[in-house]
Design a protein around this motif. Structure first.
Motif: not given
Length: 566
Positions: A6-9, A24-32, A40-43, A56-66
């Motif tokens: 994935t990619a995007g804002h 499957t929810d790719p956001d596996r972390l409690a913080e997410e 972080d990356l999700g799969f 699929f590889v899910d990527v963060p969209g926030h600028a802090d995690f580029i």
């Protein structure tokens, strides 16, 4: 199997879309989960109706995690550019597009999410805006798919669309050397260290031995899984989890690469062609603080511009990039460069030479095998493969070189043959011996080469006698002195006080001499040499003098130091 990223804002619905497609929810972390934002990356993966597995590889969209986003899209086959139908094109959409383009990803699909929040007129407007923005993109973008996870609109159509793109892809991979850039490391109770990544290059077999490229640590594969299924062989291009023995999880990190030992050239500098993003507000120069991204690894780097002083936005040029931690690289690898001072992606491109030689101002890399081999002298077939990424047929023995290098080597050997009656092959480099054997009219007998008719002396039994005797040779005064004298003149034998040694015997003592100098840096004595070789004084003293004559050692008082031929 094809990997799709994935990619995007930020907050444009990337993770929700993956969850709707795969379950499957790719956001596996409690913080997410708490922040409702990918950090972080999700799969995740799904299997289509015709049996195609989509990974699929899910990527963060926030600028802090580029940096994390770059790790996620590295090495994928297809990218989904996901845009909120209500918000439209946003800053991170733009930056992610630039990253996708400079990393050389060729196939993409645009997905409009949250279509339930807008009317048909807005949807049409968004499609026109996106089409206009992407018309000059280097990526082949396919029809926009309109989706909504709330109303389940377009989800099955999107899966079918990706399935068709996968079927249309032609996978070509001439590389048979596996390389796994790690994107996740963790430890499992009862299993130990596990790493995940997208496998590239060649297939990876269970029970294989690998090394961690950054540290050289040897590891062994206990088990390989692909999407939770244990496999005997992981196919190149697939997502896989690898259970490792011989290393703890805290010894590894994202960006480490697993490779087979001696398969890859470890590089801390490369020449490359870079394309500077059009959106960059200034030209690229060597000034600045840069971060290099290759695979899932990011690290500080310095940049030198080749042939020019700067490269303007939207333009391409040649650069030499240096970095601290070596990476297993090959020409054709993609890279990305960010300016950490201004917090922006500068550009990226393709690596042309993983072992650049010569001055920056003279460099003109083009990525061709011929250019890479030029000025590198003689290489083994494996060394040439590491540097070029291709199997290059040896031109002599197991040696690879440019045509000019071969001509130069032949000329030097012919000059040496012309200036002396014979040539002791033990004094030559291995590639020189192989080249010498191919020169017309050259005869080699017992390690001695002559031009023209073979010298009968070179077949004399004395040569074999001294060669087999090693360092405990017979007394030369009890043999035919005429023959001994001729062999000494031809430098086949070296003699002192009626004790002679074959030239190859002297050359074979190099490891012993090196060890002696390690133990006695100031120089070794004849007693040291005698004890190292377990010989008597009768042979030790003449041997020391013959080593001096051969130039392997040099006498300084009672000590021997390295000679002119060392």
């Amino acid at each position: 199997m094809t990997v799709i990223a994935t990619a995007g804002h930020v907050d444009h619905g990337k993770s929700s879309l993956i969850r709707a497609m795969t379950g499957t929810d790719p956001d596996r972390l409690a913080e997410e989960q708490r922040r409702a934002m990918t950090i972080d990356l999700g799969f995740a993966h799904c299997t289509t109706s015709n049996g195609t597995v989509l990974s699929f590889v899910d990527v963060p969209g926030h600028a802090d995690f580029i940096r994390t986003m770059i790790s996620g899209v590295s090495g994928v086959d297809i990218v989904m550019l996901i845009i909120d139908a209500n918000e439209g094109w946003k800053p991170q959409t733009e930056e992610h597009l630039g990253i996708i383009e400079v990393l050389g990803i060729s196939t993409g699909i645009v997905v409009l999410t949250k279509s339930d929040k807008v009317n048909a007129e807005i949807l049409q407007q968004r499609q026109e805006e996106i089409a206009n923005r992407l018309k000059t993109s280097s990526v082949t973008w396919h029809d926009t798919v309109i989706t909504s996870v709330i109303t389940n609109t377009g989800i099955s159509e999107l899966v079918t669309h990706i399935e068709n793109l996968v079927a249309a892809q032609v996978m070509t991979n001439n590389n048979t050397r596996p390389r796994l850039f790690i994107d996740r490391v963790f430890s499992m109770k009862g299993s130990g260290t596990v790493v995940t990544g997208t496998l590239e290059g060649g297939n990876l077999e269970a029970a294989s031995s690998l090394i961690v490229a950054r540290t050289g640590t040897a590891v062994r594969i206990r088990e390989i899984q692909t999407h939770g299924v244990v496999v005997a062989v992981a196919q190149s291009g697939t997502r896989c989890a690898v259970n490792l023995s011989g290393i703890d999880a805290d010894e590894l990190q994202r960006g480490d690469a697993l490779v087979c030992e001696n398969d890859w050239h470890m590089s801390n500098a490369f020449d490359a062609r870079i394309t500077v993003l059009p959106a960059l507000q200034q030209a690229l120069t060597h000034r600045g603080s840069f971060t290099l991204h290759v695979g899932t690894r990011s690290q500080s780097a310095t940049v030198r511009i080749l042939q020019l002083d700067s490269i303007d936005p939207g333009q391409s040029g040649l650069v030499r990039i240096r970095f601290e931690h070596s990476l297993p690289l090959v020409p054709g690898d993609q890279f990305l460069l960010r300016d950490t001072g201004i917090g922006s992606t500068v550009g990226g491109g393709v690596i042309l030479d993983v072992d650049p030689r010569g001055r920056v101002k003279d460099a003109a890399p083009d990525g061709s095998d011929e250019q890479i081999l030029n000025n590198r002298g003689w290489l083994t077939a494996n060394e040439a493969r590491q540097l070029t990424g291709h199997d290059i047929a040896p031109i002599v023995g197991n040696w690879v070189a440019s045509a000019e290098t071969l001509r130069s080597t032949v000329a030097v050997l012919e000059e040496q043959l012309a200036s002396s009656q014979s040539l002791d092959t033990s004094t030559l480099a291995a590639y020189e011996r192989d080249v010498l054997s191919t020169i017309d009219g050259v005869h080699i007998n017992n390690g001695i080469a002559v031009r023209g008719e073979s010298d009968p002396l070179l077949s004399h039994p004395y040569i074999s006698l001294f060669l087999e005797a090693g360092v405990t040779t017979p007394d030369a005064d009890k043999l035919d002195r005429n023959i001994i004298r001729q062999l000494v003149q031809k430098k086949i034998l070296f003699e002192h006080d009626n004790i002679a040694f074959h030239a190859e015997t002297l050359s074979s003592l190099r490891p012993t001499l090196e060890q002696l100098w390690t133990q006695h840096p100031e120089g070794f004595t004849m007693a040291n040499l005698r004890d190292a070789l377990s010989i008597t004084r009768k042979h030790a003293l003449p041997l020391g003098n013959c080593l001096d004559k051969a130039g392997l050692t040099k006498r300084q008082g009672d000590l021997r130091v390295a000679g002119s031929a060392w």
